[in-house]
Enzyme design. Structure first.
Site, PDB file in Angstrom:
ATOM      1  N   MET A   1      13.015  24.089   3.343  1.00 34.66           N
ATOM      2  CA  MET A   1      12.149  23.340   2.427  1.00 34.66           C
ATOM      3  C   MET A   1      12.961  22.497   1.440  1.00 34.66           C
ATOM      4  SD  MET A   1       9.233  24.682  -0.217  1.00 34.66           S
ATOM      5  CE  MET A   1       8.271  25.541   1.009  1.00 34.66           C
TER       6      MET A   1
ATOM      7  N   LYS B   1       0.846  -1.212   0.000  1.00 36.80           N
ATOM      8  CA  LYS B   1       0.000   0.000   0.000  1.00 36.80           C
ATOM      9  C   LYS B   1       0.878   1.257   0.000  1.00 36.80           C
ATOM     10  CE  LYS B   1      -0.393  -0.475   5.040  1.00 36.80           C
ATOM     11  NZ  LYS B   1      -1.256  -0.968   6.130  1.00 36.80           N
TER      12      LYS B   1
ATOM     13  N   TYR C   1      17.628  29.322   9.007  1.00 35.83           N
ATOM     14  CA  TYR C   1      16.524  30.120   9.578  1.00 35.83           C
ATOM     15  C   TYR C   1      16.572  30.103  11.106  1.00 35.83           C
ATOM     16  CZ  TYR C   1      14.059  30.263   5.069  1.00 35.83           C
ATOM     17  OH  TYR C   1      13.695  30.488   3.770  1.00 35.83           O
TER      18      TYR C   1
ATOM     19  N   ARG D   1     -10.854  -0.434  14.414  1.00 35.94           N
ATOM     20  CA  ARG D   1     -10.583   0.202  13.140  1.00 35.94           C
ATOM     21  C   ARG D   1     -11.508  -0.477  12.153  1.00 35.94           C
ATOM     22  NH1 ARG D   1      -4.355   0.649  11.040  1.00 35.94           N
ATOM     23  NH2 ARG D   1      -4.924  -1.349  10.136  1.00 35.94           N
TER      24      ARG D   1
END
Ligand SMILES: *Cc1c(COP(=O)(O)O)cnc(C)c1O
Length: 379
Positions: free
Chosen positions: A319, A56, A271, A149
């Site tokens: 990022m 998956k 940063y 679940r």
């Protein structure tokens, strides 16, 4: 291009940016031979039980196509995915193998399962009704024994047990459940779930059983049932998160050195100016950041590795970039364009996950589409 491909056995980059990137800033290396060895290891641990593979979420972020094809070649004859869409994608790659879809068919989706030859995991009485009405083939039935679940609870099993005709029309391939605490061998819920499972399934027609995920395979014994469903261990994650791992690493994340910076006067890094580099030292700026799935919280916390030598991640992760202190590497031994390991053979995936306060699962499935995935062991 074809010569390069033949020589390096690499996948073509996914993006169409005018051909392969000779110097991708972020690379995810996937060792398909290690994947195959992990599969065989788990299959051996599973003893007489059949060993399926859970693929998956794009094979836990490593790439469904290459992973599923390699597992099929290693002898895997049954696959589990989470969603119908994933099942259809896998069917287009592998024509013949049974594919089980964990979410089961939503009302009205049954014909698509039939069309693509997918085996649903039926999680409610309504899904059983829908599947029988659609004239579907073999199906698995999921019993909930402590996860709350997916799956039928005790009351629904009782209801289904009373529906003789419905059960007669259902081609029950397998009855399964899922363990909540398989990664904690001493947890009392494991034995309790097994007990509940055995009680509930006796109310239903006899069928093969499936209980174990990766950690469940390590529990062994009665937890193996007839069919095991490992995922994370195939991909090199330690099923128990810590301690010696029964499997070997499959994925290596690397960042390209975009710039080397000699620190000749004290400077802050990144940063927020959270790290201060003092001279004499040397920084390498890598082309991987949190947009690639490298967690931002690892700034000033994790280690990376250059040719097997551990180096600290310094300053905040941006990022697209992060910084490592490579002062420990001899000067002539490191250059712009070299790659630094962010996890892999030296810095374990599970170590990175633990430093980030999460699991190998979340790290792998969070790896970004921008990374170039390179495969070895395809042929
Ligand atoms: C994801 C999943 C698995 C595989 O679990 P791992 O811990 O990755 O081995 C097995 N069974 C079910 C029902 C799952 O959802």
């Amino acid at each position: 291009m074809s010569a390069r491909k033949a020589a390096t056995d690499e996948a073509a980059p996914q993006r169409d940016a005018g051909g392969p990137d000779a110097a991708p800033p972020g690379v995810l290396r996937v060792d398909l031979d290690a994947l195959a060895r992990n599969y065989r290891k788990l299959r051996a641990l599973a003893g007489a039980a059949e060993c399926a593979a859970v693929v998956k979420a794009d094979a836990y972020g490593l790439g469904l196509g290459p992973v599923a094809e390699r597992l099929a070649r290693a002898g895997c004859r049954r696959f589990f995915v989470a969603t119908l869409r994933e099942g259809v994608a896998l069917r287009r790659l592998l024509a013949d193998v049974p594919i089980s879809v964990l979410e089961g068919p939503a009302a009205g989706a049954e014909p698509r399962f039939v069309d693509f030859g997918l085996t649903p995991v039926l999680n409610t009485v309504a899904q059983v009704e829908g599947w029988v009405r659609a004239g579907g083939g073999p199906a698995a039935l999921h019993l909930d024994t402590g996860m709350a679940r997916l799956g039928l609870g005790a009351a629904e099993v009782e209801e289904l047990a009373g529906r003789r005709e419905l059960l007669r029309a259902l081609r029950l391939d397998c009855i399964m459940t899922h363990l909540a605490c398989a990664d904690e061998p001493g947890h009392a819920l494991n034995a309790r779930q097994l007990e509940i499972f055995d009680t509930l399934r006796r109310r239903l027609p006899a069928a093969r059983t499936s209980i174990a995920n990766s950690a469940g395979v390590l529990l062994g014994g009665a937890y193996l049932g007839d069919l095991v469903r490992p995922g994370i261990a195939l991909y090199g994650g330690n099923p128990r998160g810590t301690g010696p791992s029964p499997v070997e690493p499959v994925a290596t994340l690397e960042g390209r050195i975009l710039q080397l910076r000699d620190v000749t006067a004290a400077t802050t890094v990144g940063y927020g100016a959270t790290h201060r580099a003092e001279p004499p030292s040397r920084l390498a700026v890598l082309g991987v950041g949190y947009a690639d799935g490298y967690p931002r919280c690892l700034g000033n916390r994790a280690q990376a590795a250059y040719r097997g030598l551990r180096v600290p991640v310094v300053g905040r992760v941006s990022m697209d970039l992060l910084c490592v202190d490579v002062s420990a590497v001899a000067r002539g031994e490191i250059s712009v364009g070299d790659y630094v390991e962010l996890f892999g053979p030296t810095v374990a995936l599970d170590e990175i996950a633990a430093s980030a306060g999460t699991l190998a699962y979340e790290i792998l499935t969070g790896l970004g589409a921008r990374l170039e995935r390179r495969y070895t062991g395809r042929e």
